[in-house]
Write a protein that holds these residues in place. Sequence first.
Motif, mmCIF file in Angstrom:
data_model
loop_
_atom_site.group_PDB
_atom_site.id
_atom_site.type_symbol
_atom_site.label_atom_id
_atom_site.label_comp_id
_atom_site.label_asym_id
_atom_site.label_seq_id
_atom_site.Cartn_x
_atom_site.Cartn_y
_atom_site.Cartn_z
ATOM 1 N N GLN A 1 -4.545 21.796 8.281
ATOM 2 C CA GLN A 1 -4.239 20.405 8.598
ATOM 3 C C GLN A 1 -4.287 19.572 7.326
ATOM 4 O O GLN A 1 -5.077 19.850 6.437
ATOM 5 C CB GLN A 1 -5.237 19.862 9.622
ATOM 6 C CG GLN A 1 -4.839 18.536 10.231
ATOM 7 C CD GLN A 1 -3.741 18.702 11.261
ATOM 8 O OE1 GLN A 1 -2.578 18.904 10.899
ATOM 9 N NE2 GLN A 1 -4.110 18.634 12.531
ATOM 10 N N VAL A 2 -3.437 18.560 7.252
ATOM 11 C CA VAL A 2 -3.378 17.663 6.109
ATOM 12 C C VAL A 2 -4.319 16.499 6.339
ATOM 13 O O VAL A 2 -4.376 15.932 7.436
ATOM 14 C CB VAL A 2 -1.951 17.153 5.880
ATOM 15 C CG1 VAL A 2 -1.933 16.075 4.804
ATOM 16 C CG2 VAL A 2 -1.042 18.310 5.505
ATOM 17 N N GLN A 3 -5.040 16.127 5.299
ATOM 18 C CA GLN A 3 -5.900 14.959 5.332
ATOM 19 C C GLN A 3 -5.604 14.058 4.151
ATOM 20 O O GLN A 3 -5.388 14.537 3.036
ATOM 21 C CB GLN A 3 -7.377 15.350 5.311
ATOM 22 C CG GLN A 3 -7.879 16.023 6.567
ATOM 23 C CD GLN A 3 -9.372 16.252 6.541
ATOM 24 O OE1 GLN A 3 -10.006 16.192 5.482
ATOM 25 N NE2 GLN A 3 -9.948 16.521 7.692
ATOM 26 N N LEU A 4 -5.602 12.755 4.387
ATOM 27 C CA LEU A 4 -5.504 11.758 3.339
ATOM 28 C C LEU A 4 -6.802 10.967 3.327
ATOM 29 O O LEU A 4 -7.214 10.458 4.365
ATOM 30 C CB LEU A 4 -4.336 10.806 3.567
ATOM 31 C CG LEU A 4 -2.934 11.409 3.672
ATOM 32 C CD1 LEU A 4 -1.909 10.295 3.878
ATOM 33 C CD2 LEU A 4 -2.594 12.204 2.430
ATOM 34 N N VAL A 5 -7.432 10.867 2.174
ATOM 35 C CA VAL A 5 -8.700 10.172 2.049
ATOM 36 C C VAL A 5 -8.580 9.104 0.980
ATOM 37 O O VAL A 5 -8.273 9.411 -0.178
ATOM 38 C CB VAL A 5 -9.847 11.137 1.720
ATOM 39 C CG1 VAL A 5 -11.157 10.365 1.572
ATOM 40 C CG2 VAL A 5 -9.982 12.189 2.806
ATOM 41 N N GLU A 6 -8.845 7.855 1.376
ATOM 42 C CA GLU A 6 -8.805 6.727 0.453
ATOM 43 C C GLU A 6 -10.205 6.406 -0.054
ATOM 44 O O GLU A 6 -11.199 6.654 0.636
ATOM 45 C CB GLU A 6 -8.229 5.476 1.129
ATOM 46 C CG GLU A 6 -6.843 5.652 1.715
ATOM 47 C CD GLU A 6 -6.873 5.881 3.205
ATOM 48 O OE1 GLU A 6 -5.883 5.526 3.876
ATOM 49 O OE2 GLU A 6 -7.886 6.415 3.724
ATOM 50 N N SER A 7 -10.261 5.806 -1.224
ATOM 51 C CA SER A 7 -11.517 5.334 -1.773
ATOM 52 C C SER A 7 -11.246 4.161 -2.702
ATOM 53 O O SER A 7 -10.112 3.943 -3.121
ATOM 54 C CB SER A 7 -12.256 6.443 -2.520
ATOM 55 O OG SER A 7 -11.514 6.881 -3.645
ATOM 56 N N GLY A 8 -12.291 3.408 -3.013
ATOM 57 C CA GLY A 8 -12.185 2.336 -3.982
ATOM 58 C C GLY A 8 -12.223 0.936 -3.421
ATOM 59 O O GLY A 8 -12.259 -0.030 -4.192
ATOM 60 N N GLY A 9 -12.220 0.795 -2.102
ATOM 61 C CA GLY A 9 -12.283 -0.527 -1.518
ATOM 62 C C GLY A 9 -13.656 -1.150 -1.690
ATOM 63 O O GLY A 9 -14.621 -0.495 -2.085
ATOM 64 N N GLY A 10 -13.729 -2.443 -1.401
ATOM 65 C CA GLY A 10 -14.992 -3.140 -1.526
ATOM 66 C C GLY A 10 -14.815 -4.635 -1.508
ATOM 67 O O GLY A 10 -13.750 -5.151 -1.160
ATOM 68 N N LEU A 11 -15.872 -5.332 -1.879
ATOM 69 C CA LEU A 11 -15.895 -6.789 -1.924
ATOM 70 C C LEU A 11 -15.796 -7.257 -3.364
ATOM 71 O O LEU A 11 -16.591 -6.828 -4.217
ATOM 72 C CB LEU A 11 -17.182 -7.313 -1.292
ATOM 73 C CG LEU A 11 -17.454 -8.809 -1.408
ATOM 74 C CD1 LEU A 11 -16.394 -9.608 -0.651
ATOM 75 C CD2 LEU A 11 -18.848 -9.129 -0.888
ATOM 76 N N VAL A 12 -14.832 -8.122 -3.641
ATOM 77 C CA VAL A 12 -14.666 -8.686 -4.978
ATOM 78 C C VAL A 12 -14.399 -10.179 -4.871
ATOM 79 O O VAL A 12 -13.961 -10.681 -3.838
ATOM 80 C CB VAL A 12 -13.521 -8.013 -5.760
ATOM 81 C CG1 VAL A 12 -13.820 -6.536 -5.988
ATOM 82 C CG2 VAL A 12 -12.199 -8.184 -5.034
ATOM 83 N N GLN A 13 -14.656 -10.886 -5.959
ATOM 84 C CA GLN A 13 -14.363 -12.310 -6.021
ATOM 85 C C GLN A 13 -12.901 -12.545 -6.373
ATOM 86 O O GLN A 13 -12.250 -11.682 -6.971
ATOM 87 C CB GLN A 13 -15.257 -12.986 -7.050
ATOM 88 C CG GLN A 13 -16.733 -12.978 -6.693
ATOM 89 C CD GLN A 13 -17.571 -13.746 -7.691
ATOM 90 O OE1 GLN A 13 -17.180 -13.917 -8.841
ATOM 91 N NE2 GLN A 13 -18.725 -14.210 -7.248
ATOM 92 N N PRO A 14 -12.358 -13.692 -5.994
ATOM 93 C CA PRO A 14 -10.987 -14.013 -6.405
ATOM 94 C C PRO A 14 -10.822 -13.878 -7.911
ATOM 95 O O PRO A 14 -11.684 -14.300 -8.688
ATOM 96 C CB PRO A 14 -10.810 -15.456 -5.946
ATOM 97 C CG PRO A 14 -11.740 -15.583 -4.786
ATOM 98 C CD PRO A 14 -12.937 -14.741 -5.139
ATOM 99 N N GLY A 15 -9.703 -13.287 -8.310
ATOM 100 C CA GLY A 15 -9.454 -13.017 -9.713
ATOM 101 C C GLY A 15 -9.956 -11.676 -10.187
ATOM 102 O O GLY A 15 -9.627 -11.263 -11.312
ATOM 103 N N GLY A 16 -10.722 -10.993 -9.365
ATOM 104 C CA GLY A 16 -11.261 -9.699 -9.727
ATOM 105 C C GLY A 16 -10.268 -8.573 -9.537
ATOM 106 O O GLY A 16 -9.107 -8.791 -9.179
ATOM 107 N N SER A 17 -10.749 -7.346 -9.762
ATOM 108 C CA SER A 17 -9.895 -6.166 -9.709
ATOM 109 C C SER A 17 -10.554 -5.051 -8.914
ATOM 110 O O SER A 17 -11.780 -4.944 -8.858
ATOM 111 C CB SER A 17 -9.594 -5.650 -11.120
ATOM 112 O OG SER A 17 -8.887 -6.602 -11.894
ATOM 113 N N LEU A 18 -9.714 -4.224 -8.318
ATOM 114 C CA LEU A 18 -10.131 -2.993 -7.667
ATOM 115 C C LEU A 18 -9.086 -1.927 -7.929
ATOM 116 O O LEU A 18 -7.907 -2.239 -8.117
ATOM 117 C CB LEU A 18 -10.290 -3.168 -6.155
ATOM 118 C CG LEU A 18 -11.506 -3.918 -5.622
ATOM 119 C CD1 LEU A 18 -11.361 -4.115 -4.113
ATOM 120 C CD2 LEU A 18 -12.785 -3.164 -5.932
#
Length: 122
Positions: A1-18
Amino acid sequence: QVQLVESGGGLVQPGGSLRLSCTASGSIASINYMGWYRQAPGQERELVASITSGGEIQYADSVKGRFTVSRDSAKNTVFLQMNSLKPEDTAVYCCNANIRRSVYSLTWSNYWGQGTQVTVSS
């Protein structure tokens, strides 16, 4: 079976980066397309950015100049670098891929990850 796993999300302030990552694993022969979609509460799901096996890239107008999509084909991974984030970027971001599971098959199928939450707030 195929799986897709995301990572890297979170809480940031306006103007920030992810930087989001999505890796496909399992029974994979080829990946034709990988893309990022997002959906905020009460909003329709929209395509944010995508990239094909040939390197063709597409962005939503709202993220042009701020987001960059890239891929590592050897690792079956797609990235989304998000800069200058705005509160309206807040959403669940989901990875989508069009995949052929076997070299013996001519069938391609779409797969979705579970999503990762991105929240932009002071």
